[in-house]
Design an enzyme around this catalytic site. Sequence first.
Site, PDB file in Angstrom:
ATOM      1  N   ASN A   1      -0.411  -4.242  -6.098  1.00  0.00           N
ATOM      2  CA  ASN A   1      -0.890  -4.193  -4.706  1.00  0.00           C
ATOM      3  C   ASN A   1      -0.825  -5.555  -4.022  1.00  0.00           C
ATOM      4  O   ASN A   1      -1.020  -5.659  -2.821  1.00  0.00           O
ATOM      5  CB  ASN A   1      -2.324  -3.628  -4.621  1.00  0.00           C
ATOM      6  CG  ASN A   1      -3.367  -4.655  -5.018  1.00  0.00           C
ATOM      7  OD1 ASN A   1      -3.100  -5.545  -5.823  1.00  0.00           O
ATOM      8  ND2 ASN A   1      -4.552  -4.541  -4.462  1.00  0.00           N
TER       9      ASN A   1
ATOM     10  N   THR B   1       0.855  -1.177   0.000  1.00  0.00           N
ATOM     11  CA  THR B   1       0.000   0.000   0.000  1.00  0.00           C
ATOM     12  C   THR B   1       0.896   1.233   0.000  1.00  0.00           C
ATOM     13  O   THR B   1       2.124   1.112  -0.126  1.00  0.00           O
ATOM     14  CB  THR B   1      -1.016  -0.055   1.167  1.00  0.00           C
ATOM     15  OG1 THR B   1      -1.927   1.029   1.013  1.00  0.00           O
ATOM     16  CG2 THR B   1      -0.358   0.019   2.533  1.00  0.00           C
TER      17      THR B   1
ATOM     18  N   LYS C   1       3.391   0.921  -4.000  1.00  0.00           N
ATOM     19  CA  LYS C   1       2.760   0.172  -5.097  1.00  0.00           C
ATOM     20  C   LYS C   1       3.532   0.257  -6.419  1.00  0.00           C
ATOM     21  O   LYS C   1       3.435  -0.642  -7.252  1.00  0.00           O
ATOM     22  CB  LYS C   1       1.320   0.663  -5.317  1.00  0.00           C
ATOM     23  CG  LYS C   1       0.353   0.206  -4.228  1.00  0.00           C
ATOM     24  CD  LYS C   1      -1.072   0.618  -4.570  1.00  0.00           C
ATOM     25  CE  LYS C   1      -2.045   0.172  -3.502  1.00  0.00           C
ATOM     26  NZ  LYS C   1      -3.441   0.480  -3.851  1.00  0.00           N
TER      27      LYS C   1
ATOM     28  N   GLY D   1     -11.276  10.888 -11.190  1.00  0.00           N
ATOM     29  CA  GLY D   1      -9.968  10.606 -10.598  1.00  0.00           C
ATOM     30  C   GLY D   1      -9.031   9.952 -11.593  1.00  0.00           C
ATOM     31  O   GLY D   1      -9.472   9.334 -12.576  1.00  0.00           O
ATOM     32  N   ALA D   2      -7.725  10.143 -11.345  1.00  0.00           N
ATOM     33  CA  ALA D   2      -6.705   9.569 -12.235  1.00  0.00           C
ATOM     34  C   ALA D   2      -5.518   9.067 -11.423  1.00  0.00           C
ATOM     35  O   ALA D   2      -4.401   8.999 -11.928  1.00  0.00           O
ATOM     36  CB  ALA D   2      -6.255  10.623 -13.252  1.00  0.00           C
ATOM     37  N   GLY D   3      -5.764   8.707 -10.167  1.00  0.00           N
ATOM     38  CA  GLY D   3      -4.706   8.158  -9.319  1.00  0.00           C
ATOM     39  C   GLY D   3      -4.616   6.648  -9.478  1.00  0.00           C
ATOM     40  O   GLY D   3      -5.117   6.074 -10.458  1.00  0.00           O
ATOM     41  N   GLY D   4      -3.991   5.990  -8.498  1.00  0.00           N
ATOM     42  CA  GLY D   4      -3.752   4.552  -8.584  1.00  0.00           C
ATOM     43  C   GLY D   4      -5.030   3.744  -8.689  1.00  0.00           C
ATOM     44  O   GLY D   4      -5.121   2.819  -9.519  1.00  0.00           O
ATOM     45  N   ALA D   5      -6.035   4.069  -7.882  1.00  0.00           N
ATOM     46  CA  ALA D   5      -7.285   3.306  -7.904  1.00  0.00           C
ATOM     47  C   ALA D   5      -7.979   3.483  -9.261  1.00  0.00           C
ATOM     48  O   ALA D   5      -8.469   2.517  -9.852  1.00  0.00           O
ATOM     49  CB  ALA D   5      -8.202   3.766  -6.766  1.00  0.00           C
TER      50      ALA D   5
ATOM     51  N   ASP E   1      -6.847  -4.527  -7.257  1.00  0.00           N
ATOM     52  CA  ASP E   1      -7.787  -3.417  -6.988  1.00  0.00           C
ATOM     53  C   ASP E   1      -8.889  -3.342  -8.054  1.00  0.00           C
ATOM     54  O   ASP E   1     -10.082  -3.305  -7.737  1.00  0.00           O
ATOM     55  CB  ASP E   1      -7.037  -2.074  -6.942  1.00  0.00           C
ATOM     56  CG  ASP E   1      -6.324  -1.855  -5.616  1.00  0.00           C
ATOM     57  OD1 ASP E   1      -6.708  -2.489  -4.615  1.00  0.00           O
ATOM     58  OD2 ASP E   1      -5.383  -1.038  -5.584  1.00  0.00           O
TER      59      ASP E   1
ATOM     60  N   GLY F   1     -17.410   1.402  -1.493  1.00  0.00           N
ATOM     61  CA  GLY F   1     -15.998   1.025  -1.502  1.00  0.00           C
ATOM     62  C   GLY F   1     -15.702  -0.206  -0.676  1.00  0.00           C
ATOM     63  O   GLY F   1     -14.641  -0.823  -0.819  1.00  0.00           O
TER      64      GLY F   1
HETATM   65  P1  NDP Z   1      -4.109   8.788  -5.389  1.00  0.00           P
HETATM   66  O1  NDP Z   1      -3.468   9.740  -4.447  1.00  0.00           O
HETATM   67  O2  NDP Z   1      -3.266   8.006  -6.335  1.00  0.00           O
HETATM   68  O3  NDP Z   1      -5.200   9.605  -6.281  1.00  0.00           O
HETATM   69  C1  NDP Z   1      -6.118  10.478  -5.683  1.00  0.00           C
HETATM   70  C2  NDP Z   1      -7.095  10.992  -6.739  1.00  0.00           C
HETATM   71  O4  NDP Z   1      -8.101  11.777  -6.054  1.00  0.00           O
HETATM   72  C3  NDP Z   1      -6.482  11.906  -7.786  1.00  0.00           C
HETATM   73  O5  NDP Z   1      -7.160  11.739  -9.002  1.00  0.00           O
HETATM   74  C4  NDP Z   1      -6.752  13.303  -7.203  1.00  0.00           C
HETATM   75  O6  NDP Z   1      -6.815  14.316  -8.190  1.00  0.00           O
HETATM   76  C5  NDP Z   1      -8.136  13.098  -6.638  1.00  0.00           C
HETATM   77  N1  NDP Z   1      -8.470  14.055  -5.590  1.00  0.00           N
HETATM   78  C6  NDP Z   1      -8.086  14.020  -4.285  1.00  0.00           C
HETATM   79  N2  NDP Z   1      -8.616  15.068  -3.623  1.00  0.00           N
HETATM   80  C7  NDP Z   1      -9.340  15.785  -4.515  1.00  0.00           C
HETATM   81  C8  NDP Z   1     -10.123  16.978  -4.453  1.00  0.00           C
HETATM   82  N3  NDP Z   1     -10.272  17.636  -3.303  1.00  0.00           N
HETATM   83  N4  NDP Z   1     -10.741  17.405  -5.573  1.00  0.00           N
HETATM   84  C9  NDP Z   1     -10.609  16.740  -6.742  1.00  0.00           C
HETATM   85  N5  NDP Z   1      -9.865  15.610  -6.893  1.00  0.00           N
HETATM   86  C10 NDP Z   1      -9.246  15.133  -5.785  1.00  0.00           C
HETATM   87  O7  NDP Z   1      -4.996   7.822  -4.485  1.00  0.00           O
HETATM   88  P2  NDP Z   1      -5.519   6.355  -4.822  1.00  0.00           P
HETATM   89  O8  NDP Z   1      -5.978   6.310  -6.233  1.00  0.00           O
HETATM   90  O9  NDP Z   1      -4.528   5.361  -4.358  1.00  0.00           O
HETATM   91  O10 NDP Z   1      -6.765   6.255  -3.831  1.00  0.00           O
HETATM   92  C11 NDP Z   1      -7.957   6.959  -4.099  1.00  0.00           C
HETATM   93  C12 NDP Z   1      -9.040   6.447  -3.188  1.00  0.00           C
HETATM   94  O11 NDP Z   1      -9.253   5.062  -3.484  1.00  0.00           O
HETATM   95  C13 NDP Z   1      -8.717   6.513  -1.697  1.00  0.00           C
HETATM   96  O12 NDP Z   1      -9.854   6.987  -1.019  1.00  0.00           O
HETATM   97  C14 NDP Z   1      -8.447   5.071  -1.299  1.00  0.00           C
HETATM   98  O13 NDP Z   1      -8.846   4.809   0.031  1.00  0.00           O
HETATM   99  C15 NDP Z   1      -9.372   4.352  -2.270  1.00  0.00           C
HETATM  100  N6  NDP Z   1      -9.003   2.964  -2.521  1.00  0.00           N
HETATM  101  C16 NDP Z   1      -9.953   2.042  -2.224  1.00  0.00           C
HETATM  102  C17 NDP Z   1      -9.704   0.716  -2.431  1.00  0.00           C
HETATM  103  C18 NDP Z   1     -10.762  -0.259  -2.082  1.00  0.00           C
HETATM  104  O14 NDP Z   1     -10.475  -1.461  -2.115  1.00  0.00           O
HETATM  105  N7  NDP Z   1     -11.984   0.175  -1.767  1.00  0.00           N
HETATM  106  C19 NDP Z   1      -8.433   0.226  -2.983  1.00  0.00           C
HETATM  107  C20 NDP Z   1      -7.503   1.297  -3.313  1.00  0.00           C
HETATM  108  C21 NDP Z   1      -7.800   2.615  -3.063  1.00  0.00           C
HETATM  109  P3  NDP Z   1      -5.481  15.119  -8.662  1.00  0.00           P
HETATM  110  O15 NDP Z   1      -4.779  14.212  -9.627  1.00  0.00           O
HETATM  111  O16 NDP Z   1      -6.017  16.342  -9.267  1.00  0.00           O
HETATM  112  O17 NDP Z   1      -4.676  15.360  -7.414  1.00  0.00           O
END
Ligand code: NDP
Length: 285
Positions: A92, A67, A71, A132-136, A107, A250
């Site tokens: 993961n 985590t 990752k 969103g465009a992060g890891g998840a 995931d 989630g």
């Molecule tokens: P990352 O840090 O890789 O990505 C976060 C994402 O959220 C980005 O796209 C970011 O946008 C966006 N973001 C965060 N805050 C804001 C805001 N205030 N306004 C707009 N966009 C926002 O995180 P992960 O992808 O690893 O995790 C994301 C979520 O997924 C978490 O809540 C985590 O707990 C959850 N998760 C759940 C799992 C499950 O099994 N249920 C497994 C893995 C993750 P920007 O690029 O603009 O910063």
Amino acid sequence: MTANYKAELVGVLGYPVAENPTGVMQEAAFAAAGLNWRYLTIEVKSEALPDAFRGVRAFGMRGINLTIPHKVAILPLLDEISPDAAMIGAVNTVRREGDRLIGENTDGKGFLRGVREEAGLDPKGKRIVILGAGGAARAIAVELALAGAADLTIINRSVERGQTMVRDLVSATSANARFEPWAKTYRATPDMNILVNATSIGLFPDVNAMPDVSLAAARPDLLVCDVVPNPPETRLIQTARAQGLKVLTGLAMLVYQGAIGFEMWTGYTAPEVVMKDALAQAFGV
Ligand code: NDP
């Protein structure tokens, strides 16, 4: 009579990791399956990951979860990376095959199992919007593309991150995908089948936060999914429920990604109900 007191070890490496609830559900699953396995929640800082991973090998651990922040950093330490984890660019879950440690990503697979089994929807041919465009988001988008989604729209605050994700997604899967910046309220349209919040908006302790979306024009059978596991009833989920839309929390993704990991490690079918109950209890829901 011969005795075997040796426990099989799996676990998670992360930092911070103290609030990671995965151990609760995996330990409950091992107990239910009658397996002498242990799940260790281990705090490992970035600079210590190579040493910690040598420890995973030395202890003969059967697998490990990664985590934040490991990752991506784990990739060069692995003996092999599964094709979809390579497409996602993150791992993961590591499983052992003999002496080889193989990187997987459960995931997106867990999300997909939730959509199919809990929401009863096949994403094939569906129009899907991911916030969103992060890891998840990357993991979910790759698995939806591989499952035959007709159309993927990625909405993200950071333009560069969103564009990079779509470029990687299209080159890895040939998906029909596009990026839209999240400049103003995102309005769901009647042609969308699934909306996924894959951002961390609404995650504890910011439980009153809600993604800037309007569901007013959504079709009545829109499936609204949230990846945020804690709390499972996010404001987005509450809003969608109040409007009579279908929802997937989630918690489902968390349970199913863990169930897939359990099956990869042990070879047994995961006791999903036991895992879900253990997590629900941990979250007090
Ligand atoms: P990352 O840090 O890789 O990505 C976060 C994402 O959220 C980005 O796209 C970011 O946008 C966006 N973001 C965060 N805050 C804001 C805001 N205030 N306004 C707009 N966009 C926002 O995180 P992960 O992808 O690893 O995790 C994301 C979520 O997924 C978490 O809540 C985590 O707990 C959850 N998760 C759940 C799992 C499950 O099994 N249920 C497994 C893995 C993750 P920007 O690029 O603009 O910063």
